[in-house]
Design a protein around this motif. Structure first.
Motif, mmCIF file in Angstrom:
data_model
loop_
_atom_site.group_PDB
_atom_site.id
_atom_site.type_symbol
_atom_site.label_atom_id
_atom_site.label_comp_id
_atom_site.label_asym_id
_atom_site.label_seq_id
_atom_site.Cartn_x
_atom_site.Cartn_y
_atom_site.Cartn_z
ATOM 1 N N ARG A 1 -35.881 -33.695 3.206
ATOM 2 C CA ARG A 1 -37.044 -34.519 2.876
ATOM 3 C C ARG A 1 -38.252 -33.621 2.626
ATOM 4 O O ARG A 1 -38.585 -32.765 3.451
ATOM 5 N N PRO A 2 -38.922 -33.786 1.484
ATOM 6 C CA PRO A 2 -40.055 -32.923 1.156
ATOM 7 C C PRO A 2 -41.157 -32.983 2.219
ATOM 8 O O PRO A 2 -41.421 -34.032 2.801
ATOM 9 N N GLY A 3 -41.755 -31.834 2.458
ATOM 10 C CA GLY A 3 -42.857 -31.757 3.409
ATOM 11 C C GLY A 3 -42.440 -31.650 4.852
ATOM 12 O O GLY A 3 -43.285 -31.720 5.743
ATOM 13 N N THR A 4 -41.145 -31.493 5.119
ATOM 14 C CA THR A 4 -40.661 -31.393 6.501
ATOM 15 C C THR A 4 -40.080 -30.003 6.754
ATOM 16 O O THR A 4 -39.755 -29.263 5.828
ATOM 17 N N ARG A 5 -39.965 -29.685 8.028
ATOM 18 C CA ARG A 5 -39.379 -28.413 8.443
ATOM 19 C C ARG A 5 -38.233 -28.665 9.400
ATOM 20 O O ARG A 5 -38.290 -29.579 10.223
ATOM 21 N N GLY A 6 -37.228 -27.838 9.284
ATOM 22 C CA GLY A 6 -36.077 -27.984 10.172
ATOM 23 C C GLY A 6 -34.844 -27.387 9.532
ATOM 24 O O GLY A 6 -34.858 -26.996 8.356
ATOM 25 N N GLU A 7 -33.787 -27.310 10.305
ATOM 26 C CA GLU A 7 -32.527 -26.768 9.830
ATOM 27 C C GLU A 7 -31.395 -27.732 10.139
ATOM 28 O O GLU A 7 -31.470 -28.515 11.090
ATOM 29 N N LEU A 8 -30.376 -27.655 9.323
ATOM 30 C CA LEU A 8 -29.162 -28.421 9.599
ATOM 31 C C LEU A 8 -28.543 -27.926 10.899
ATOM 32 O O LEU A 8 -28.760 -26.774 11.299
ATOM 33 N N PRO A 9 -27.775 -28.757 11.588
ATOM 34 C CA PRO A 9 -27.115 -28.291 12.815
ATOM 35 C C PRO A 9 -26.185 -27.127 12.524
ATOM 36 O O PRO A 9 -25.683 -26.987 11.399
ATOM 37 N N PRO A 10 -25.950 -26.274 13.518
ATOM 38 C CA PRO A 10 -25.129 -25.067 13.295
ATOM 39 C C PRO A 10 -23.777 -25.348 12.656
ATOM 40 O O PRO A 10 -23.311 -24.559 11.826
ATOM 41 N N PHE A 11 -23.136 -26.465 13.014
ATOM 42 C CA PHE A 11 -21.794 -26.712 12.488
ATOM 43 C C PHE A 11 -21.800 -27.116 11.007
ATOM 44 O O PHE A 11 -20.745 -27.221 10.387
ATOM 45 N N LEU A 12 -22.997 -27.327 10.420
ATOM 46 C CA LEU A 12 -23.082 -27.652 8.999
ATOM 47 C C LEU A 12 -23.637 -26.508 8.155
ATOM 48 O O LEU A 12 -23.534 -26.539 6.920
ATOM 49 N N ARG A 13 -24.220 -25.532 8.805
ATOM 50 C CA ARG A 13 -24.855 -24.448 8.060
ATOM 51 C C ARG A 13 -23.815 -23.644 7.285
ATOM 52 O O ARG A 13 -22.764 -23.290 7.807
ATOM 53 N N GLY A 14 -24.149 -23.385 6.036
ATOM 54 C CA GLY A 14 -23.245 -22.637 5.178
ATOM 55 C C GLY A 14 -22.197 -23.490 4.502
ATOM 56 O O GLY A 14 -21.423 -22.984 3.679
ATOM 57 N N LYS A 15 -22.143 -24.776 4.830
ATOM 58 C CA LYS A 15 -21.136 -25.665 4.245
ATOM 59 C C LYS A 15 -21.701 -26.537 3.126
ATOM 60 O O LYS A 15 -20.939 -27.176 2.405
ATOM 61 N N LEU A 16 -23.031 -26.574 3.016
ATOM 62 C CA LEU A 16 -23.679 -27.343 1.961
ATOM 63 C C LEU A 16 -24.661 -26.425 1.232
ATOM 64 O O LEU A 16 -25.390 -25.666 1.860
ATOM 65 N N GLU A 17 -24.673 -26.511 -0.084
ATOM 66 C CA GLU A 17 -25.630 -25.727 -0.861
ATOM 67 C C GLU A 17 -26.956 -26.485 -0.919
ATOM 68 O O GLU A 17 -27.005 -27.623 -1.395
ATOM 69 N N PRO A 18 -28.040 -25.895 -0.418
ATOM 70 C CA PRO A 18 -29.326 -26.610 -0.434
ATOM 71 C C PRO A 18 -29.918 -26.696 -1.836
ATOM 72 O O PRO A 18 -29.849 -25.747 -2.618
ATOM 73 N N LEU A 19 -30.485 -27.848 -2.137
ATOM 74 C CA LEU A 19 -31.176 -28.070 -3.396
ATOM 75 C C LEU A 19 -32.628 -28.420 -3.093
ATOM 76 O O LEU A 19 -32.902 -29.135 -2.116
ATOM 77 N N PRO A 20 -33.567 -27.949 -3.891
ATOM 78 C CA PRO A 20 -34.971 -28.253 -3.610
ATOM 79 C C PRO A 20 -35.312 -29.727 -3.791
ATOM 80 O O PRO A 20 -36.136 -30.279 -3.060
ATOM 81 N N ARG A 21 -34.667 -30.360 -4.775
ATOM 82 C CA ARG A 21 -34.937 -31.765 -5.026
ATOM 83 C C ARG A 21 -33.888 -32.327 -5.989
ATOM 84 O O ARG A 21 -33.105 -31.574 -6.594
ATOM 85 N N ILE A 22 -33.905 -33.626 -6.123
ATOM 86 C CA ILE A 22 -33.087 -34.337 -7.111
ATOM 87 C C ILE A 22 -34.024 -35.293 -7.850
ATOM 88 O O ILE A 22 -34.784 -36.040 -7.212
ATOM 89 N N ASP A 23 -34.020 -35.279 -9.154
ATOM 90 C CA ASP A 23 -34.859 -36.211 -9.905
ATOM 91 C C ASP A 23 -34.536 -37.648 -9.512
ATOM 92 O O ASP A 23 -33.370 -38.039 -9.438
ATOM 93 N N GLY A 24 -35.581 -38.408 -9.250
ATOM 94 C CA GLY A 24 -35.424 -39.806 -8.867
ATOM 95 C C GLY A 24 -35.310 -40.028 -7.370
ATOM 96 O O GLY A 24 -35.274 -41.174 -6.913
ATOM 97 N N MET A 25 -35.304 -38.939 -6.579
ATOM 98 C CA MET A 25 -35.090 -39.106 -5.145
ATOM 99 C C MET A 25 -36.287 -39.745 -4.440
ATOM 100 O O MET A 25 -36.157 -40.233 -3.319
ATOM 101 N N GLU A 26 -37.448 -39.764 -5.098
ATOM 102 C CA GLU A 26 -38.611 -40.404 -4.482
ATOM 103 C C GLU A 26 -38.403 -41.899 -4.305
ATOM 104 O O GLU A 26 -39.111 -42.553 -3.522
ATOM 105 N N LYS A 27 -37.417 -42.448 -4.983
ATOM 106 C CA LYS A 27 -37.128 -43.880 -4.845
ATOM 107 C C LYS A 27 -36.157 -44.179 -3.713
ATOM 108 O O LYS A 27 -35.874 -45.350 -3.440
#
Length: 220
Positions: A128-154
């Motif tokens: 979520r934009p404007g927030t800070r935090g990390e995924l739990p350890p068991f998920l780190r490295g398993k998902l590629e982070p994306l800065p945003r997705i067009d239309g996600m504000e809806k």
């Protein structure tokens, strides 16, 4: 005769004393049993509260009655990921501040990653934009982070997920599941992924859902 009468009287008094003692012992036993039952009941209640909290359910009560309408068909992947790649793309939308809801969804997502490891399914995450935090350890490295997705504000709420088919079409946008706790037992995701992996076509549909969700679109 007098002596015999006295002996009988003595036996009667002893009998009364013994009956009284038996009643006292019986009463003490009942009290001891009642006390033990109270202790056991308190212990079970404490264990139940502990389990309630450890499962994260205690923290979900604030979100349990949230009714959310999901219908975000305007979501679009970045150009480098879009199109008919032949691979199913799963994007996980999450908010670090939504800890109570993230706990069960994170475990469910980890299960999905393991389940479809051998299939042509790729997993991404958008924080979520404007927030800070990390995924739990068991998920780190398993998902590629994306800065945003067009239309996600809806997007109305998170945790939520969007799924694109191998041909590049959006197949699903909505919650992982409905209800207080997210799991494979009440999931919307597995049936969709199974159909997409099998080459079937799935069209996104608006969905009214009740469950553990946190606001998403309040932050631009």
């Amino acid at each position: 005769m007098k002596q015999e009468s006295m002996n009988r009287g003595g036996i009667g008094q002893d009998g009364l004393k013994q009956d009284g003692a038996s009643r006292d012992v019986s009463m003490l036993s009942r009290r001891a049993v009642a006390g033990l039952l109270c202790v056991v009941a308190l212990a079970l209640a404490g264990a139940g509260v502990g389990m309630w909290r450890s499962l994260g359910v205690g923290g979900l009560s604030d979100y349990a009655d949230h009714v959310v309408m999901f219908g975000d068909a305007d979501l679009r992947l970045p150009p480098e990921l879009a199109g008919a790649t032949g691979r199913v793309r799963v994007v996980h939308f999450w908010d670090p501040g939504c800890a109570a809801c993230n706990k069960e969804t994170g475990a469910h997502l980890n299960y999905l990653i393991q389940m479809y490891r051998g299939a042509k399914v790729d997993f991404y995450s958008v924080q979520r934009p404007g927030t800070r935090g990390e995924l739990p350890p068991f998920l780190r490295g398993k998902l590629e982070p994306l800065p945003r997705i067009d239309g996600m504000e809806k997007l109305p709420a998170s945790p939520s997920v969007a799924i694109w088919a191998g041909d590049g079409r959006l197949a699903y946008a909505g919650p992982y599941s409905e209800g207080l706790i997210c799991s494979s037992a009440n999931s919307f995701v597995e049936p969709i992924l199974d159909r997409l992996v099998a080459g079937e076509r799935v069209e996104p549909q608006p969905m009214l859902s009740v469950g553990c969700y946190c606001p998403w679109n309040a932050v631009n």
